[in-house]
Write a protein that holds these residues in place. Structure first.
Motif, mmCIF file in Angstrom:
data_model
loop_
_atom_site.group_PDB
_atom_site.id
_atom_site.type_symbol
_atom_site.label_atom_id
_atom_site.label_comp_id
_atom_site.label_asym_id
_atom_site.label_seq_id
_atom_site.Cartn_x
_atom_site.Cartn_y
_atom_site.Cartn_z
ATOM 1 N N PHE A 243 0.865 -1.182 0.000
ATOM 2 C CA PHE A 243 0.000 0.000 0.000
ATOM 3 C C PHE A 243 0.905 1.237 0.000
ATOM 4 N N GLU A 244 1.303 1.649 -1.161
ATOM 5 C CA GLU A 244 2.185 2.818 -1.331
ATOM 6 C C GLU A 244 3.401 2.741 -0.422
ATOM 7 N N GLY A 245 4.089 1.629 -0.485
ATOM 8 C CA GLY A 245 5.343 1.507 0.261
ATOM 9 C C GLY A 245 5.185 0.890 1.637
ATOM 10 N N VAL A 246 3.950 0.665 2.085
ATOM 11 C CA VAL A 246 3.754 -0.029 3.358
ATOM 12 C C VAL A 246 3.302 -1.459 3.033
ATOM 13 N N GLN A 247 4.060 -2.436 3.560
ATOM 14 C CA GLN A 247 3.794 -3.839 3.229
ATOM 15 C C GLN A 247 2.801 -4.437 4.217
ATOM 16 N N VAL A 248 1.724 -5.019 3.677
ATOM 17 C CA VAL A 248 0.681 -5.605 4.518
ATOM 18 C C VAL A 248 0.557 -7.091 4.180
ATOM 19 N N GLU A 249 0.359 -7.893 5.225
ATOM 20 C CA GLU A 249 0.094 -9.317 5.005
ATOM 21 C C GLU A 249 -1.382 -9.565 5.290
ATOM 22 N N PRO A 250 -2.220 -9.585 4.250
ATOM 23 C CA PRO A 250 -3.658 -9.729 4.519
ATOM 24 C C PRO A 250 -3.985 -11.127 5.033
ATOM 25 N N PRO A 251 -4.809 -11.249 6.070
ATOM 26 C CA PRO A 251 -5.209 -12.585 6.536
ATOM 27 C C PRO A 251 -6.089 -13.265 5.483
ATOM 28 N N PRO A 252 -6.249 -14.593 5.540
ATOM 29 C CA PRO A 252 -7.078 -15.276 4.534
ATOM 30 C C PRO A 252 -8.499 -14.690 4.514
ATOM 31 N N GLY A 253 -8.997 -14.402 3.327
ATOM 32 C CA GLY A 253 -10.366 -13.890 3.192
ATOM 33 C C GLY A 253 -10.504 -12.409 3.490
ATOM 34 N N ALA A 254 -9.377 -11.719 3.727
ATOM 35 C CA ALA A 254 -9.464 -10.287 4.058
ATOM 36 C C ALA A 254 -9.996 -9.498 2.869
#
Ligand SMILES: C[S@@+](CC[C@H](N)C(=O)[O-])C[C@H]1O[C@@H](n2cnc3c(N)ncnc32)[C@H](O)[C@@H]1O
Length: 422
Positions: A243-254
């Motif tokens: 997200f514009e340089g911020v790394q996110v690990e979405p949980p399953p089904g997010a």
């Protein structure tokens, strides 16, 4: 409709909200799937009980060759056969009509931001066991029947390429008489698969799933059954979104926006509407699509979201991205416990991005607040218009609307609306 003739000639005058053509028979609207404004219909059987009709032959000036062979049966798309300019105008009219129905003063609506074919990064396939085989594809229009598809011009090609292997996998592991949704998300570190409607208590099944992830280089496989939390059965790389340089690990089904182009267009429109606001509440924040980039640009953001796992992912991403001090996160059901006018006092601006049924309760509280700028993001013009009317009654003016064609060739349209006090 019983007094009307069975067989009539008809000219289609407009498109209804779901993309069906609408003509008039004996002063009453008749809805005809897959027809377009300007179509002449040679013969139509008008149902006795419904104002619906079965088309026998339609032709007209606004028709184009649909790009997909499955168009017509597959329920995913409704408007591939429509002239592109008429299509764009109709998508914008979906918004103006919804606002007019609620008597909301409508500003000039910006041009439709487009998203390219092949850009849908999350797709839900329906699968059903038939004897020893499994059929997998999309639901037919207004039906539970499944249209098996080999191609889809809307979805990311990597997702479409998983269809055949998925069919073979499900034939091995799906119990009899079961339907399963296979939700595939293209993350930046590979495909993330969630099988909804299936459990894997037995070790053999888990091993098959892990081998499938290896063979097809999937990032992760999770299973979900009923309301239980997803069970991760294979993880080779943590799925990741940037997200514009911020790394996110979405949980399953997010929740993720349906396409990267749509996500970027939403963010750009939200940023434009927020101006220089520095203390921002992001309501229905998901995993931080909007909150995290705003915080990275220096704003203080309070993110409120109902799903705890998404809140956790958002907070982890903020800390990992070095913007932890600028982000606070609250897990809260905004339908039951909307932020109150008193709680809203500390913000210069509020962004709200609810699910399709909108933010009725939260809009009431926003209408009572003194927040200078409110930005609504919505994939449903009807509920957006309802909430906009609530804000207007509280003294807010809708200043701009940016329409975004996130759901290519479907009747749906995404929008960002900016409100200001006075
Ligand atoms: C349309 S998504 C938007 C998410 C985020 N803004 C984005 O752009 O990715 C709506 C979000 O609202 C959350 N949600 C649904 N109902 C909710 C409720 N009653 N209270 C709080 N959050 C809710 C969902 O979990 C989902 O993350």
């Amino acid at each position: 409709m019983t007094s009307q003739p069975d067989i009539v000639d008809l000219t289609i005058e407009s498109l209804a909200d779901q993309g069906d053509g609408v003509g008039t028979v004996a002063g009453k609207p008749v809805f005809v799937p897959l027809t377009l404004p300007g179509d002449r219909i040679d013969a139509v059987r008008v149902s006795a009980t419904h104002a619906r009709a079965t088309v026998w032959h339609a032709y007209g000036p606004n028709r184009r060759e649909p790009p997909c062979a499955h168009f017509g049966r597959c329920g995913g798309c409704a408007l591939q056969h429509l002239d592109p300019q008429v299509y764009r105008d109709w998508k914008i009219a979906r918004i103006t009509t919804a606002l007019a129905r609620r008597h909301v003063q409508t500003p000039v609506i910006g041009p439709l931001a487009e998203t390219p074919p092949g850009g849908r990064r999350r797709v839900s396939f329906a699968a059903r066991r038939i004897g020893r085989a499994v059929e997998i594809g999309f639901h037919e229009r207004q039906s539970h029947a499944i249209v098996t598809v080999e191609r889809c011009p809307v979805a990311d090609p990597a997702i479409v390429a998983l269809l055949d292997p998925l069919q073979l996998l499900l034939a091995e592991i799906m119990p009899a008489k079961r339907t399963v949704d296979a939700i595939v998300t293209a993350s930046e570190r590979g495909l993330d698969l969630l099988l909804d409607g299936i459990t894997a208590a037995e070790r053999a099944k888990r091993e098959k799933l892990a081998a499938f992830a290896d063979r097809h280089d999937l990032a992760r496989i999770a299973l979900r059954f009923g309301t239980a939390a997803p069970d991760i059965v294979a993880i080779r790389r943590a799925p990741r979104c940037d997200f514009e340089g911020v790394q996110v690990e979405p949980p399953p089904g997010a929740f993720l926006q349906a396409s990267l182009a749509g996500e970027r267009a939403i963010r750009a429109a939200v940023r434009g509407a927020l101006g220089g606001a520095r203390r921002i509440a992001d309501l229905y924040a998901g995993c931080g699509t909007i909150a995290l980039p705003l915080a990275r640009s220096g704003a203080h953001v309070h993110a409120v979201e109902g799903a705890r796992d998404q809140c956790d992912a958002l907070l982890r991403a903020a800390r990992g991205g070095g913007i932890g001090p600028q982000v606070t996160v609250e897990t809260r059901d905004l339908a039951r416990r909307p932020l109150l006018a008193d709680e809203l006092k500390r913000f210069d601006a509020v962004v709200f991005d609810p699910p399709r049924d909108g933010a009725a309760a939260q809009a009431e509280k926003l209408a009572q607040s003194k927040v200078r700028t409110i930005v609504g993001v919505s994939c449903n013009p009807a509920t957006f218009a309802r909430d906009a009317a609530t804000l207007a009654a509280g003294g807010y003016t809708l200043r701009s609307v940016t329409p975004i064609d996130q759901f290519l060739w479907s009747p749906h349209v995404e929008l960002v609306g900016a409100f200001a006090r006075g």
